[in-house]
Design a protein around this motif. Structure first.
Motif, mmCIF file in Angstrom:
data_model
loop_
_atom_site.group_PDB
_atom_site.id
_atom_site.type_symbol
_atom_site.label_atom_id
_atom_site.label_comp_id
_atom_site.label_asym_id
_atom_site.label_seq_id
_atom_site.Cartn_x
_atom_site.Cartn_y
_atom_site.Cartn_z
ATOM 1 N N ILE A 297 0.834 -1.207 0.000
ATOM 2 C CA ILE A 297 0.000 0.000 0.000
ATOM 3 C C ILE A 297 0.863 1.250 0.000
ATOM 4 N N THR A 298 1.815 1.307 0.929
ATOM 5 C CA THR A 298 2.668 2.495 0.995
ATOM 6 C C THR A 298 3.640 2.569 -0.182
ATOM 7 N N SER A 299 3.990 1.428 -0.760
ATOM 8 C CA SER A 299 4.844 1.443 -1.946
ATOM 9 C C SER A 299 4.119 2.100 -3.116
ATOM 10 N N GLY A 300 2.865 1.720 -3.323
ATOM 11 C CA GLY A 300 2.089 2.321 -4.399
ATOM 12 C C GLY A 300 1.848 3.797 -4.182
ATOM 13 N N LEU A 349 5.467 -0.361 6.718
ATOM 14 C CA LEU A 349 4.910 0.843 6.100
ATOM 15 C C LEU A 349 6.025 1.756 5.596
ATOM 16 N N LEU A 350 7.068 1.900 6.395
ATOM 17 C CA LEU A 350 8.192 2.742 5.996
ATOM 18 C C LEU A 350 9.011 2.098 4.876
ATOM 19 N N LEU A 351 9.148 0.770 4.917
ATOM 20 C CA LEU A 351 9.844 0.073 3.838
ATOM 21 C C LEU A 351 9.123 0.274 2.503
ATOM 22 N N GLY A 352 7.808 0.278 2.548
ATOM 23 C CA GLY A 352 7.029 0.516 1.334
ATOM 24 C C GLY A 352 7.267 1.905 0.769
ATOM 25 N N VAL A 353 7.353 2.899 1.644
ATOM 26 C CA VAL A 353 7.631 4.259 1.191
ATOM 27 C C VAL A 353 9.008 4.327 0.521
ATOM 28 N N CYS A 354 10.007 3.683 1.147
ATOM 29 C CA CYS A 354 11.354 3.646 0.564
ATOM 30 C C CYS A 354 11.331 2.990 -0.818
#
Length: 470
Positions: A297-300, A349-354
């Motif tokens: 989710i956070t990656s997208g 969640l933070l890994l997805g943002v990265c």
């Protein structure tokens, strides 16, 4: 015809001739159906790779043994599929030109169906290297490549929107599968899960049939005709290059960035594959599969948000990548030291943002370093280069876990390469990069979503130092 007019025709530049015969996509209509089916195709093909961490746990249960290398062997199934999917896109370009986009896509979808259905009946773990790794990998690479290339036949002004929609397919499908798949696996087992995934791939057979290539039948410009189908050639491009431009590596800025990026991906995919297994060991009874959902989710969302940020001229994309790689490394190292399941959720969640930051800034970085003429070729080299380090991390982590029975060392080791890769990129400002190649002719060599994004007229016109009329 007068002598003066003859001289004008004689002196007419190839660029002017190219503009007269430029193919103009319809920018809508049936194109939006193609956009939707491309989203489904691209999302399905890539999401099966993204949720391998969930399949990994049940594969271990299905093929359980006292072999300490079982974790290493099982991890290589997903890694083999990743390597093949990445490398096959290099050949997919020539195949789609020779046999047609629709036929290539249909063949890729058919291979995916065969690979998944046959995986359901494999009695030995090693045979999955052939069915899930090789056959599905080839099919997934072909279908994901063609799902992007076909957009150039239907969009020009709205190309950016179409690319954005299709690029979200991977995250959307991964989120859906990460929620539904655990229930299917728990109720029916790995065998019937492969059959259901094969049925999902059957849908891609229908999707590929909607991809009718468009071409200018009356065009006398042979550069616009590639065998039986025509690809939209970048503006002002009157020829298609099929050779590898190794001179790109003489650009020292690109070489240093390339090496740093490659090194940073060793261990990058370890959390994607082993996170569920680690969570089940550390927090028994927790719903470990939700971590994959959070990450995607956070990656997208991160990809969409930071792609807009990367468009600003004041933003240094390399610095942004460095920060993301360092944070990714720190977060990966911290995974085995999390004392609560909620802490793992925050980390994911933070890994997805990265992940979103790193992937969305690649096209901008390549464009800025090598220029528009070599951007597609440079990204192709990068795609081939990252396939190996991206794939070897999970098997190495499985090997360490098989002997140590803990993921602590594996995650610490996996977190180091992204940090070192970011440090290598620090050399880039001190390197005198060679001048970008001439922008008068663009090589058609799209292999990934990044390449198409670079090739879009909106992208070319938005970057600093380039004018479409140059």
């Amino acid at each position: 015809m007068t002598k003066d007019s003859a001289n004008i025709d004689k002196d007419q530049t190839p660029r002017t001739k190219c503009r007269k015969k430029e193919f103009v996509p319809p920018d809508g209509g049936w194109g939006w159906i193609v956009c939707f089916t491309s989203l489904m195709a691209n999302g399905t093909a890539l999401s099966i790779l993204n949720i391998f961490g969930i399949l990994y746990v049940y594969l271990l249960e299905e093929y359980t043994s006292d072999d300490p290398f079982i974790f290493f062997k099982t991890s290589w199934i997903g890694s083999t599929c990743t390597i093949v999917t990445s490398l096959i896109t290099v050949f997919a370009r020539s195949w789609s030109e020779q046999y047609g986009i629709r036929l290539t896509a249909f063949f890729g979808a058919a291979l995916g169906v065969i690979g998944l259905f046959s995986s359901a009946f494999m009695q030995q773990l090693e045979l999955l290297y052939l069915t899930f790794g090789l056959i599905l990998g080839v099919g997934g690479g072909l279908i994901s490549f063609t799902s992007i290339v076909i957009l150039e036949h239907y969009f020009k002004e709205h190309m950016g929107i179409a690319i954005g929609i299709v690029s979200m397919g991977s995250s959307i499908c991964t989120v859906c599968l990460s929620i539904v798949l655990p229930f299917i696996l728990e109720s029916l087992g790995i065998k019937y899960t492969f059959i259901i995934l094969g049925g999902l791939y059957c849908m891609l057979l229908l999707c590929s049939l909607t991809w009718k290539p468009l071409f200018h039948r009356k065009s006398e410009n042979p550069a616009l005709l590639l065998y039986k189908e025509t690809h939209f050639v970048n503006r002002c491009s009157c020829s298609t290059k099929h050779r590898l431009n190794w001179k790109i590596f003489k650009n020292r800025t690109y070489l240093v960035w390339f090496l740093g990026f490659i090194f940073a991906l060793f261990g990058y995919s370890v959390p994607i594959v082993h996170l569920v297994k680690h969570t089940q060991d550390a927090f028994p009874g927790s719903y470990a599969f939700i971590l994959i959902t959070c990450l995607q989710i956070t990656s997208g969302l991160g990809s969409v948000i930071f792609k807009k940020i990367a468009d600003f001229k004041c933003v240094n994309n390399i610095y942004m990548q460095q920060c993301a790689f360092v944070l990714n490394g720190v977060l990966t190292v911290s995974i085995p030291f999390s004392e609560s399941f909620e802490g793992l959720i925050i980390i994911c969640l933070l890994l997805g943002v990265c992940d979103g930051i790193i992937m969305c800034s690649v096209d901008h970085t390549v464009f800025d370093i090598v220029g528009p003429s070599d951007a597609s070729q440079a990204t192709s080299f990068l795609l081939c280069g990252v396939s190996i380090p991206f794939a070897v991390g999970p098997p190495m982590a499985g090997l360490l876990y098989g002997h140590l029975h803990t993921y602590k060392i594996a995650y610490v080791v996996a977190g180091v390469p992204p940090i070192i890769g970011a440090i290598i990129m620090c050399i880039i400002p001190r390197v005198q990069g060679s001048s970008p190649a001439s922008t008068e002719t663009y090589a058609f060599g799209s292999t990934t979503i990044l390449d198409i994004d670079l090739a879009s007229p909106s992208k070319l016109g938005s970057r600093k130092g380039y004018s479409p009329d140059d």
